[in-house]
Write a protein that holds these residues in place. Sequence first.
Motif, PDB file in Angstrom:
ATOM      1  N   TYR A  92      47.316  35.326  43.158  1.00  0.00           N
ATOM      2  CA  TYR A  92      47.716  34.996  42.070  1.00  0.00           C
ATOM      3  C   TYR A  92      47.134  33.965  40.824  1.00  0.00           C
ATOM      4  N   CYS A 165      46.557  39.361  42.018  1.00  0.00           N
ATOM      5  CA  CYS A 165      47.136  38.952  40.653  1.00  0.00           C
ATOM      6  C   CYS A 165      47.039  39.065  39.763  1.00  0.00           C
ATOM      7  N   ASN A 213      54.142  35.733  37.160  1.00  0.00           N
ATOM      8  CA  ASN A 213      52.841  35.267  37.818  1.00  0.00           C
ATOM      9  C   ASN A 213      53.481  33.709  37.867  1.00  0.00           C
TER      10      ASN A 213
END
Length: 244
Positions: A92, A165, A213
């Motif tokens: 992430y 991500c 996130n």
Amino acid sequence: LVRAWEAAMATRTPATPELTSAYQSLYGSLLHATKFRPEIQAAMGLLGSCLTFPTKDLYDCLMHVLVYLGRSRNLGVTFSAHVPDAKLLRAYADSNWAVTRSTTGFVLMLAGASILSVSRRQHCITMSSCEAELVALADTAIELLHALDVLSFLGHEVPSSVEVCTDSKAAYDLCHRFTSAQNSRHVDRKMFKMRELRGAGVVHVRHIPGESNPADLFTKILTRQPFEKHRKFVMNLPGNDGIE
């Protein structure tokens, strides 16, 4: 913390030798805790930028970090083979464009918890939030290659391409196309490292909502609710049901 940091950065007034010595000593001691308590990295990043001109307020903030660690000493990164997709490596990435030099934050997850997390100031001044996100993705790509090599050396085979991500739709789009547009022509090629890895099949980039996130934990000082949510996910604490 943010107010004390902004005040110190505005004046940059040298402190007394006694305060400077006490501040640097406490900061150095707390810095070791980031290996096992990644959730304090954003705060330590701000506090570390004022090592040569600390203030009494910043020293009090350092003491607050110490007290927080003491009161939550039973918390820690917890790995488990029983979480969903425990063998999959996932990354992430995020950035904070609210300051002159943006802050990069990213975390690599394996076995349900963080195996590597970073919160650091970017080395260049970006001209847009999209460019700042691309810098964060490039930094993530470089660390990801190292992590893959280490895992391969240890005998762990990553079952498939790594999922990376990001909550930036613009950065996501630029990772999936090789054309140049008016607002992205100034972006240096080195910032497209993640696009290069996606083209090679090493990663696949996915867009997620900003509130989902966990890398947000490493880019800014969060309020209590998102802080505890991302902390629970990154450290795989009891009650963690994921955030997506």
